[in-house]
Every structure is written in C-alpha cells, then in structure tokens.
Design an enzyme around this catalytic site. Sequence first.
Site, PDB file in Angstrom:
ATOM      1  CB  THR A  12      43.315  50.865  41.909  1.00 20.94           C
ATOM      2  OG1 THR A  12      44.230  49.979  42.506  1.00 20.94           O
ATOM      3  CG2 THR A  12      41.919  50.463  42.320  1.00 20.94           C
ATOM      4  CE  LYS A  44      43.941  46.487  41.894  1.00 20.88           C
ATOM      5  NZ  LYS A  44      44.270  47.410  40.804  1.00 20.88           N
ATOM      6  N   GLY A  56      34.950  47.983  47.092  1.00 23.46           N
ATOM      7  CA  GLY A  56      36.132  48.018  46.246  1.00 23.46           C
ATOM      8  C   GLY A  56      37.076  49.072  46.778  1.00 23.46           C
ATOM      9  CB  SER A 135      45.347  55.812  38.657  1.00 30.81           C
ATOM     10  OG  SER A 135      45.155  54.474  38.254  1.00 30.81           O
ATOM     11  CB  ALA A 167      41.676  49.078  30.626  1.00 33.35           C
ATOM     12  CB  CYS A 170      44.165  54.764  33.202  1.00 34.34           C
ATOM     13  SG  CYS A 170      45.110  54.809  34.744  1.00 34.34           S
TER      14      CYS A 170
END
Length: 182
Positions: A12, A44, A56, A135, A167, A170
Amino acid sequence: MTAHDPIQWHGTTILSVRKDGQVVIAGDGQVSVGQTVMKANARKVRWLAGGTVMAGFAGATADALTLFERLEAKLEQHPGQLTRACVEMAKDWRTDRYLRRLEAMMIVADRSVSLVLTGNGDVLEPEDGVVAIGSGGSFALSAARALVDVDGMDAEAIARKAMRIAASVCVYTNENITLEKL
C-alpha cells in the site's frame, strides 16, 4: 517465512496532495502476502460522509474497514467537522481494547483539511499539504514534495506522477492507481 511465522501482509501506498484549492488522495492497488501479489486492483481510497470526505488506508483491510465505519459514525455526530471527528475517533482508537489491536493507518481529507490518523492516537495535519503512508509512502511523499512547486502541475498530476515513482521503487506498490479529488 517459516511455518510458525504469521502471514505478513505488506503493501500500500496512499498519498494526499493539496494544491491551489484542489485536494486528491491516491492509492495503489496491490495487496501482497510475503513475496506474492494476491491482488493487483484493490480499492484503498473511499468516500465518506455522503461524498464530502475522502479517505485512504494502509494496513489490514478488515481493520481499515472497521475504522472507516467508526469514522463515519463520528462524522455523523460532528457533521462538517472533520478534525473534531478524527480527534474523537483517535481517542476511541487509543482507549478501546478492541480498536487498539487494529493495524491500519488512514489519510482523510475534506475541502479544508488533510489529516493522518494512527492507532497511537495521532491526528496529524501536514504543514505543506502533502502526506503519504504505507510501504511506499516515503517514496511517494518525496516525489510529491519535489513536484509540488512545479508550475503547471495540479494536485492530480503531482499525485499520479509521485505514485508512478513510488511504484517504480517499492516492490509492494503497483501502478494500478485509484485517485479521488475534491
């Protein structure tokens, strides 16, 4: 992971950007268990309070949904007062034995304020209108802060670019972005 380790759900990235009267919350769609992507299109980011509050979450889904329900109830008790509703919920979160065990964080925003809520009783307002959790949160936050002063980029463009950057760094964040804006 051994047979005795609990399953670790990771993932997330949730980002909120506030700029020039616009506020957005963006979240990625990846749900991971250990090194396995279990779902790539999770949603989310949600609307609360009849579409006046965006939220969120990062953390355990069932826990987050419980917190959404609790916040919704606080918003009904304190209509139009997001900060007060969040403070009241944070009090409950810290003191209620059941709620204390919930593992989630939330970003919430309405037209006037963006806040982060944690199980430690924190209700934090970012000083620059940019905040992220999860994260990949630090990657998205750094990217958004670097982009926020770029001329011609509105809150949505900043959030989309920052989420793509997160993105790319991570492994628990993907580019399947849900974005809501006010």
